[in-house]
Design a protein around this motif. Structure first.
Motif, mmCIF file in Angstrom:
data_model
loop_
_atom_site.group_PDB
_atom_site.id
_atom_site.type_symbol
_atom_site.label_atom_id
_atom_site.label_comp_id
_atom_site.label_asym_id
_atom_site.label_seq_id
_atom_site.Cartn_x
_atom_site.Cartn_y
_atom_site.Cartn_z
ATOM 1 N N ILE A 103 -5.347 1.351 -17.496
ATOM 2 C CA ILE A 103 -5.043 0.688 -18.771
ATOM 3 C C ILE A 103 -6.006 -0.463 -19.036
ATOM 4 C CG2 ILE A 103 -2.651 1.440 -18.806
ATOM 5 C CD1 ILE A 103 -1.800 -1.305 -17.813
ATOM 6 N N ALA A 104 -6.553 -1.067 -17.975
ATOM 7 C CA ALA A 104 -7.589 -2.081 -18.175
ATOM 8 C C ALA A 104 -8.843 -1.458 -18.781
ATOM 9 C CB ALA A 104 -7.918 -2.775 -16.862
ATOM 10 N N GLY A 105 -9.051 -0.167 -18.509
ATOM 11 C CA GLY A 105 -10.178 0.549 -19.085
ATOM 12 C C GLY A 105 -9.870 1.220 -20.408
ATOM 13 N N GLY A 106 -8.628 1.078 -20.902
ATOM 14 C CA GLY A 106 -8.254 1.671 -22.182
ATOM 15 C C GLY A 106 -7.729 3.088 -22.076
ATOM 16 N N TYR A 107 -7.418 3.552 -20.864
ATOM 17 C CA TYR A 107 -6.958 4.930 -20.664
ATOM 18 C C TYR A 107 -5.435 5.003 -20.709
ATOM 19 C CZ TYR A 107 -11.618 6.525 -19.611
ATOM 20 O OH TYR A 107 -12.945 6.850 -19.720
ATOM 21 N N THR A 108 -4.942 5.963 -21.491
ATOM 22 C CA THR A 108 -3.500 6.143 -21.640
ATOM 23 C C THR A 108 -3.008 7.479 -21.089
ATOM 24 O OG1 THR A 108 -3.930 6.885 -23.908
ATOM 25 C CG2 THR A 108 -3.256 4.586 -23.607
ATOM 26 N N SER A 109 -3.932 8.365 -20.697
ATOM 27 C CA SER A 109 -3.589 9.624 -20.029
ATOM 28 C C SER A 109 -4.660 9.907 -18.985
ATOM 29 C CB SER A 109 -3.507 10.803 -21.011
ATOM 30 O OG SER A 109 -2.443 10.645 -21.920
ATOM 31 N N LYS A 136 6.706 4.440 -14.214
ATOM 32 C CA LYS A 136 6.121 3.119 -14.404
ATOM 33 C C LYS A 136 5.803 2.845 -15.871
ATOM 34 C CE LYS A 136 4.207 3.157 -9.738
ATOM 35 N NZ LYS A 136 5.116 2.124 -9.192
ATOM 36 N N ASN A 137 5.727 3.918 -16.686
ATOM 37 C CA ASN A 137 5.600 3.793 -18.139
ATOM 38 C C ASN A 137 4.378 2.971 -18.562
ATOM 39 O OD1 ASN A 137 6.633 4.610 -20.636
ATOM 40 N ND2 ASN A 137 7.650 2.645 -20.967
ATOM 41 N N LEU A 138 3.279 3.198 -17.837
ATOM 42 C CA LEU A 138 2.025 2.527 -18.184
ATOM 43 C C LEU A 138 1.033 3.482 -18.830
ATOM 44 C CD1 LEU A 138 1.522 0.385 -14.952
ATOM 45 C CD2 LEU A 138 2.207 -0.438 -17.219
ATOM 46 N N ALA A 139 1.002 4.713 -18.344
ATOM 47 C CA ALA A 139 0.112 5.739 -18.878
ATOM 48 C C ALA A 139 0.682 7.094 -18.493
ATOM 49 C CB ALA A 139 -1.309 5.580 -18.332
ATOM 50 N N ARG A 140 0.242 8.119 -19.179
ATOM 51 C CA ARG A 140 0.701 9.486 -18.911
ATOM 52 C C ARG A 140 -0.118 10.065 -17.765
ATOM 53 N NH1 ARG A 140 -0.031 10.523 -23.347
ATOM 54 N NH2 ARG A 140 2.032 10.224 -24.259
#
Length: 475
Positions: A103-109, A136-140
């Motif tokens: 998520i720090a890199g902008g990735y959501t999956s 954890k509901n941070l990314a898929r």
């Protein structure tokens, strides 16, 4: 933000594969509910855009506002190739550090590789990792399953209970399946189930032949205190003859590994044609391998292939941004190695002409001790957008729309996700970036446990400022 709440992102530049415009997004229930193009610099103006949508919500609903401050909102990035080292190698990475790096890199999956300890070789093991990660509901998270049981190269029974909807990708990443007959059996099963076979194309015998040359180079590097993990560190007192030995041995290794990639790429494409399956070529790094992919795509376009056959290809940010024929980059050990300028140019032109489907990081965190011992790969998920923006947009004339297609939309299509676009009813997985902001790479600031990167100390252009997953800001 609660699931029932509404988020209005305004004062933004909206960019996806089809849009590049000032605009406003209305987010509700984890989805994009409205997309409005045009200048909107205040919350007061934004509420006017959202009025029709708000009229259909409960009277006490109070929207939240997010001022993008003129920065760029893009669909969250989707990575087809990531190593989180979980389970069993948590000294390198774990789900928490990996997801926070993503998520720090902008990735959501993200699509996780199965070369863990133990190897993920069945649906139950994969499901356990996905459930734990997605809680954890941070990314898929999609956890791949190995093509053969425990990477042993002969047993494909672990594929029997897989379904493409839940497990869209299988792979033997880290190496290739030695037996063409076993690969054919696996690809037939995958073709029947609509599963992508993601191939680390590397002839095992040629890879083995390259190994002694790498080991000899590493022995010199260890003897003279040349770090394999952080290649930017200067070692001025190394004799010229030693540098010659190191780089000469690595050059010989890399030549064999290029041949290993090219022969295996052609083999795997030909097997996939016979099996009628979707083959996805991982981290393609040579002109010859890319040409093989291009020929396969041309055959598909002409309808000259078997039913069910498809061929897609990924490239990495490090292969499009770095040349590995000379020091220091030749010492940045990664599989496949960093290649020549001719190969790098071929990759960029394949991105330009549409041959390449997606950019994947091959994020491969290691400890410094493992890097010193020759472990290939480095951390890349937190620098990926900046590398792509710096190389493709700032230097090569690509548009952010093209980058969005390569980093989001095309991978979403492969994974059958309603994501990768700024459109109504698509997942509200978003990244906020400043494409003009320069910054210096300092791996000590990485969320990833892996601190090895050939980009250490380099200036890049393009900074991730926020990431939203299902409408919730997670970074």
């Amino acid at each position: 933000m609660a699931d029932s709440s509404i988020l209005i992102i305004y004062n933004a530049r909206l960019v996806d594969s089809n849009i590049d415009s000032p605009g406003t997004l209305i987010i509700g229930d984890g989805k994009i509910r409205g997309v409005f193009l045009g200048e909107c610099k205040t919350a007061k103006t934004a509420i006017m855009y959202a009025s029709a949508f708000l009229a259909e919500t409960p009277a006490d609903t109070k929207p939240e506002f997010y001022d993008a401050k003129g920065m760029t909102v893009m669909p969250g990035f989707i990575d087809m190739h990531v190593h989180f080292r979980y389970p069993g190698q948590t000294q390198k990475e774990d789900l928490d550090s990996g997801l926070h790096a993503a998520i720090a890199g902008g990735y959501t999956s993200v699509v996780l590789m199965p070369n863990t300890s133990p190897v993920i070789s069945d649906s139950d093991s994969a499901k356990k990792v996905m459930d734990e990660a997605n809680d954890k509901n941070l990314a898929r998270v999609f956890q791949t399953v190995s093509i053969t049981k425990n990477f042993e190269g002969n047993d494909t029974s672990g594929l029997n209970n897989l379904q493409g909807k839940e497990f869209p990708v299988i792979t033997e990443d880290g190496h290739d399946v030695l037996s063409a007959a076993v690969m054919l059996e696996a690809m037939k099963k995958a073709g029947e189930k609509g599963i992508i076979v993601s191939c680390h194309c590397e002839d095992p015998s040629l890879a083995q032949a390259a190994k002694p040359y790498r080991q000899r180079a590493l022995s010199f590097m260890k003897q003279y205190g040349i770090p394999a993990g952080k290649i930017h560190i200067e070692t001025p007192n190394v004799p010229a003859a030693v540098n010659f030995e190191i780089d000469g041995n690595l050059t010989r290794a890399n030549s064999l590994l290029a041949l290993a990639e090219d022969t295996a790429t052609i083999r795997n494409i030909e097997i996939a044609k016979t099996a009628g399956c979707h083959v996805h070529i991982c981290h393609c790094s040579t002109k010859a391998s890319m040409d093989a992919v291009r020929r396969a795509k041309e055959e598909i376009a002409l309808g000259n292939t078997s039913e069910g056959f498809d061929c897609t290809v990924e490239v990495t940010p490090h292969h499009l941004g770095l040349v590995g024929t000379d020091a220091p980059n030749i010492r940045a050990l990664v599989n496949p190695p960093l290649r020549s300028e001719d190969d790098r140019r071929a990759i960029i032109e394949a991105l330009r002409d549409g041959t390449v489907d997606t950019i994947a990081t091959d994020h491969a965190p290691h400890t410094q001790d493992d890097k010193a011992a020759g472990a290939p790969g480095f951390s890349g998920i937190e620098t990926a957008f900046a590398v792509c923006n710096t190389v493709l947009v700032k230097k090569e004339g690509f548009t952010l729309k093209q980058v969005s297609r390569l980093m989001s939309e095309n991978a979403a299509k492969m994974l059958r996700l309603k994501a990768g676009r700024l459109a109504v009813d698509y997942n509200a997985d978003l990244v906020l970036v400043n494409p003009d902001e320069e910054w210096i790479v300092n791996s000590e600031n990485f969320a990833s446990k892996g601190k090895s990167t050939p980009l250490e100390g380099k200036k890049l252009c393009g900074k991730v400022h926020a990431t939203f997953f299902a409408g919730k800001q997670v970074f």
